[in-house]
Enzyme design. Sequence first.
Site, PDB file in Angstrom:
ATOM      1  N   GLU A  67      53.049  86.689  33.886  1.00 58.51           N
ATOM      2  CA  GLU A  67      52.342  87.451  32.782  1.00 58.51           C
ATOM      3  C   GLU A  67      51.702  88.922  33.254  1.00 58.51           C
ATOM      4  O   GLU A  67      51.071  89.277  32.751  1.00 58.51           O
ATOM      5  CB  GLU A  67      50.991  86.717  32.271  1.00 58.51           C
ATOM      6  CG  GLU A  67      51.641  85.663  31.310  1.00 58.51           C
ATOM      7  CD  GLU A  67      52.456  84.307  31.906  1.00 58.51           C
ATOM      8  OE1 GLU A  67      51.931  83.919  33.073  1.00 58.51           O
ATOM      9  OE2 GLU A  67      53.156  83.849  31.448  1.00 58.51           O
ATOM     10  N   VAL A  90      53.228  84.067  44.517  1.00 58.18           N
ATOM     11  CA  VAL A  90      54.481  82.975  44.218  1.00 58.18           C
ATOM     12  C   VAL A  90      54.875  82.522  45.324  1.00 58.18           C
ATOM     13  O   VAL A  90      55.276  83.050  46.331  1.00 58.18           O
ATOM     14  CB  VAL A  90      55.608  83.884  43.456  1.00 58.18           C
ATOM     15  CG1 VAL A  90      56.323  82.817  42.598  1.00 58.18           C
ATOM     16  CG2 VAL A  90      55.077  84.837  42.340  1.00 58.18           C
ATOM     17  N   THR A  95      62.307  74.668  42.648  1.00 55.93           N
ATOM     18  CA  THR A  95      62.978  74.738  41.562  1.00 55.93           C
ATOM     19  C   THR A  95      63.291  76.305  41.801  1.00 55.93           C
ATOM     20  O   THR A  95      62.733  77.061  42.540  1.00 55.93           O
ATOM     21  CB  THR A  95      62.401  74.484  40.274  1.00 55.93           C
ATOM     22  OG1 THR A  95      61.634  75.623  40.265  1.00 55.93           O
ATOM     23  CG2 THR A  95      62.025  73.131  40.127  1.00 55.93           C
ATOM     24  N   HIS A  97      62.512  78.553  39.835  1.00 53.51           N
ATOM     25  CA  HIS A  97      61.247  79.372  39.412  1.00 53.51           C
ATOM     26  C   HIS A  97      60.911  80.738  40.135  1.00 53.51           C
ATOM     27  O   HIS A  97      60.662  81.609  39.808  1.00 53.51           O
ATOM     28  CB  HIS A  97      60.186  78.313  38.822  1.00 53.51           C
ATOM     29  CG  HIS A  97      59.980  77.813  37.650  1.00 53.51           C
ATOM     30  ND1 HIS A  97      60.837  76.914  37.478  1.00 53.51           N
ATOM     31  CD2 HIS A  97      59.573  78.457  36.632  1.00 53.51           C
ATOM     32  CE1 HIS A  97      60.678  76.489  36.063  1.00 53.51           C
ATOM     33  NE2 HIS A  97      59.825  77.546  35.608  1.00 53.51           N
TER      34      HIS A  97
HETATM   35  N1  RBF Z   1      53.032  81.668  38.676  1.00 53.44           N
HETATM   36  C1  RBF Z   1      52.419  82.053  40.020  1.00 53.44           C
HETATM   37  O1  RBF Z   1      51.797  82.973  39.647  1.00 53.44           O
HETATM   38  N2  RBF Z   1      53.047  81.677  41.204  1.00 53.44           N
HETATM   39  C2  RBF Z   1      53.803  80.600  41.062  1.00 53.44           C
HETATM   40  O2  RBF Z   1      54.112  80.044  42.483  1.00 53.44           O
HETATM   41  C3  RBF Z   1      54.269  79.872  40.233  1.00 53.44           C
HETATM   42  N3  RBF Z   1      54.975  78.951  40.169  1.00 53.44           N
HETATM   43  C4  RBF Z   1      55.524  78.374  38.948  1.00 53.44           C
HETATM   44  C5  RBF Z   1      56.362  77.271  39.117  1.00 53.44           C
HETATM   45  C6  RBF Z   1      56.766  76.526  37.832  1.00 53.44           C
HETATM   46  C7  RBF Z   1      57.656  75.314  38.234  1.00 53.44           C
HETATM   47  C8  RBF Z   1      56.473  77.015  36.718  1.00 53.44           C
HETATM   48  C9  RBF Z   1      56.901  76.436  35.420  1.00 53.44           C
HETATM   49  C10 RBF Z   1      55.407  78.110  36.607  1.00 53.44           C
HETATM   50  C11 RBF Z   1      55.061  78.703  37.679  1.00 53.44           C
HETATM   51  N4  RBF Z   1      54.242  79.924  37.585  1.00 53.44           N
HETATM   52  C12 RBF Z   1      53.784  80.318  38.755  1.00 53.44           C
HETATM   53  C13 RBF Z   1      53.559  80.222  36.457  1.00 53.44           C
HETATM   54  C14 RBF Z   1      54.391  81.505  35.717  1.00 53.44           C
HETATM   55  O3  RBF Z   1      54.128  82.744  36.399  1.00 53.44           O
HETATM   56  C15 RBF Z   1      53.990  81.721  34.201  1.00 53.44           C
HETATM   57  O4  RBF Z   1      52.561  81.526  34.181  1.00 53.44           O
HETATM   58  C16 RBF Z   1      54.473  80.553  33.371  1.00 53.44           C
HETATM   59  O5  RBF Z   1      55.855  80.170  33.675  1.00 53.44           O
HETATM   60  C17 RBF Z   1      54.149  80.619  31.793  1.00 53.44           C
HETATM   61  O6  RBF Z   1      54.967  81.821  31.478  1.00 53.44           O
END
Ligand code: RBF
Length: 164
Positions: A67, A90, A95, A97
Amino acid sequence: MATILKNLSDYDFERVPSGETMKIGIVVAEWNSEITFALCRGAIETLIQHGVQEKNIVVEYVPGSYELSVGSQWLAARNDIDAVIALGCVIQGETRHFEFICQAVSQGITNVSLKYNKPVIFGVLTTDTQQQARDRSGGKHGNKGVEAAVTALKMCEMARRIKS
Ligand code: RBF
């Protein structure tokens, strides 16, 4: 220079332009908040050290790094904001992602920067482990929030000089 050799908080203080007249937006992802809030603290402290007034630092939060693009866009769209700093973390999971989020946010904030013709700084840690993220958010490799703040001030000064 490879990050492993670089401390993200090391910079030449004298070569950073004054932020006295600058207004900076910061958008922070709440996912991995232990890390991202430390990045935010590092960025705010650095901006203040270089003269940015507290009232001219606008902080907004988004749920995750994905976002950050639209959050940055909403701040960049404001005429009074000179630059936006996007802060996230991140961490590689099991996975795919990681790849999708990193790709989306890096491309997304580049697009925002070009669309609004103002600096949008990539302050997103993309690491294999939580420890690597800690090391770069106030740990042994410094704080990427500090680096992002310094970059924002340098780019604001360049924008004012060239665009005026
Ligand atoms: N957002 C992050 O800022 N850092 C992450 O490491 C991160 N890992 C995620 C892993 C998974 C499996 C999912 C589903 C979401 C993750 N997100 C992470 C959230 C992502 O940035 C976002 O807020 C959501 O996917 C909703 O659009």
